[in-house]
Design an enzyme around this catalytic site. Structure first.
Site, PDB file in Angstrom:
ATOM      1  N   LYS A  97       0.592   8.645   2.234  1.00  0.00           N
ATOM      2  CA  LYS A  97       0.285   8.350   3.634  1.00  0.00           C
ATOM      3  C   LYS A  97       1.468   8.788   4.485  1.00  0.00           C
ATOM      4  O   LYS A  97       2.233   7.978   5.001  1.00  0.00           O
ATOM      5  CB  LYS A  97      -0.026   6.870   3.810  1.00  0.00           C
ATOM      6  N   LYS A 133      -9.298   7.588  -8.792  1.00  0.00           N
ATOM      7  CA  LYS A 133      -9.650   6.513  -7.872  1.00  0.00           C
ATOM      8  C   LYS A 133     -11.140   6.215  -7.978  1.00  0.00           C
ATOM      9  O   LYS A 133     -11.870   6.880  -8.724  1.00  0.00           O
ATOM     10  CB  LYS A 133      -9.240   6.903  -6.456  1.00  0.00           C
ATOM     11  N   GLU A 140      -7.090   3.773 -11.044  1.00  0.00           N
ATOM     12  CA  GLU A 140      -7.167   2.692 -10.070  1.00  0.00           C
ATOM     13  C   GLU A 140      -8.205   1.667 -10.518  1.00  0.00           C
ATOM     14  O   GLU A 140      -9.345   2.027 -10.830  1.00  0.00           O
ATOM     15  CB  GLU A 140      -7.546   3.254  -8.703  1.00  0.00           C
ATOM     16  N   ARG A 169      16.976  17.298  21.253  1.00  0.00           N
ATOM     17  CA  ARG A 169      15.785  16.468  21.068  1.00  0.00           C
ATOM     18  C   ARG A 169      15.153  16.662  19.696  1.00  0.00           C
ATOM     19  O   ARG A 169      14.736  15.684  19.057  1.00  0.00           O
ATOM     20  CB  ARG A 169      14.780  16.753  22.187  1.00  0.00           C
ATOM     21  N   ASP A 193      -5.435  -2.456  -7.606  1.00  0.00           N
ATOM     22  CA  ASP A 193      -5.733  -2.178  -6.204  1.00  0.00           C
ATOM     23  C   ASP A 193      -6.279  -3.410  -5.494  1.00  0.00           C
ATOM     24  O   ASP A 193      -7.351  -3.917  -5.836  1.00  0.00           O
ATOM     25  CB  ASP A 193      -6.743  -1.033  -6.109  1.00  0.00           C
TER      26      ASP A 193
END
Length: 309
Positions: A147, A179, A209, A112, A230
């Site tokens: 992510k 960012k 960004e 598994r 973005d």
């Protein structure tokens, strides 16, 4: 017939040292086994030999095949494994990926964990290959994001590479990305880039960004090495490409889907980052089945070496 998305030399997991990989895989095994595999210990004689084939139950692009094999060998080095496919290949339903022979208890205890890994990673590679196919010939490169599933980043980024994508940052220490919140704290793009430039290691690039054209212009004037567009419309992206005129690479990001990625690529951007590759890819169906009789007559060979050895 199989199609290879990456050269065979790239198939081993390059994002993680073999020692670190083994430590992670041991943790995965420990999580699943607990104190003992009660079923295998009670139901299977210690000297029983098992012979199995791992098969694709649907078309897919492979990733994690050598990782799955390594899981078996970490638990029991006496297991014999014959690989019949490689990471980066697209295979048809019913394709045999590997053959395993060894103590039946060991094979069923590890089954598994090994399948979970290769099903998940091949799902990422399969989805990545679909995205990469959509932008073929445009000049834009498909890249992943951060992510990723905690604990699986290196493996998931390996899967993206197997599907024909490129890796973005492996971690926060791989590059500077300014960012919106970083810029807000510093007061402006110009101030943020200047501060980063004064302290960043000399070979590390600075990406900024931007979600408006005036920000793109400011980032360019400030000396950004890369500019991220973005959540811009394709029309705005085209204007940004014209404004920058090849002076720095441009990355498109935000809400990219299979249905939209071709239009984005045709704006002229250099990179397109897609979080869905690692965040939303469905697992593919791979099974471990009884081997045919002819495998039982095949004498075992020496165990395969660990990835990267």
């Amino acid at each position: 017939m199989t199609t290879t998305h990456v050269p065979a030399s790239m198939a081993p997991l390059w994002q993680m040292d073999p020692m670190a990989l083994d430590a992670r895989l041991r943790d995965f095994l420990s999580e699943d086994i607990g104190h003992v595999d009660l079923t295998a210990t009670l139901m299977i004689d210690e000297d029983s030999i098992g012979r199995f084939e791992m098969r694709a139950r649907e078309p897919m692009t492979l990733a994690g095949l050598s990782v799955a094999a390594r899981v078996f060998l970490l638990y029991d080095p006496t297991v014999d494994i014959e690989m019949s496919a490689t990471d980066g290949q697209t295979v048809a339903e019913g394709t045999t990926l590997m053959r395993l022979q060894g103590p039946a208890r060991s094979l069923l205890t590890v089954e598994r964990t090994a399948l979970n890994l290769i099903q998940h990673l091949s799902g990422i590679a399969t989805l990545t290959a679909q995205y990469a196919e959509r932008i073929a010939g445009t000049g834009a490169q498909l890249v992943d994001t951060r992510k990723t599933t905690p604990g699986l980043r290196a493996l998931e980024k390996h899967a993206v590479a197997c599907g024909g994508g490129r890796n973005h940052r492996l971690g926060l220490d791989s590059g500077v990305m300014l960012k919106d919140n970083h810029i807000a704290v510093c007061g402006s793009i110009t101030a943020a880039v200047a501060r980063a430039r004064s302290r960043v290691p000399v070979l590390t690039r600075i990406e900024v960004e931007c979600d408006r054209l005036d920000q793109v212009e400011e980032a360019l004037a400030a000396g950004a090495d890369i500019i991220m567009l973005d959540n811009m419309s394709t029309a705005t992206m085209k204007s940004a490409v014209e404004l920058v005129a090849g002076r720095v690479p441009l990355e498109a990001s935000g809400g990219v889907r299979l249905e939209t990625i071709r239009d984005i690529a045709e704006t002229g951007v250099d990179f397109i980052s897609v979080g869905r590759l690692t965040q939303s890819a469905p697992a593919v169906d791979i099974g471990l089945d009884d081997a045919p009789d002819d495998l039982a007559r095949t004498p075992p060979s020496s165990p395969m070496s660990p990835p990267g050895s």
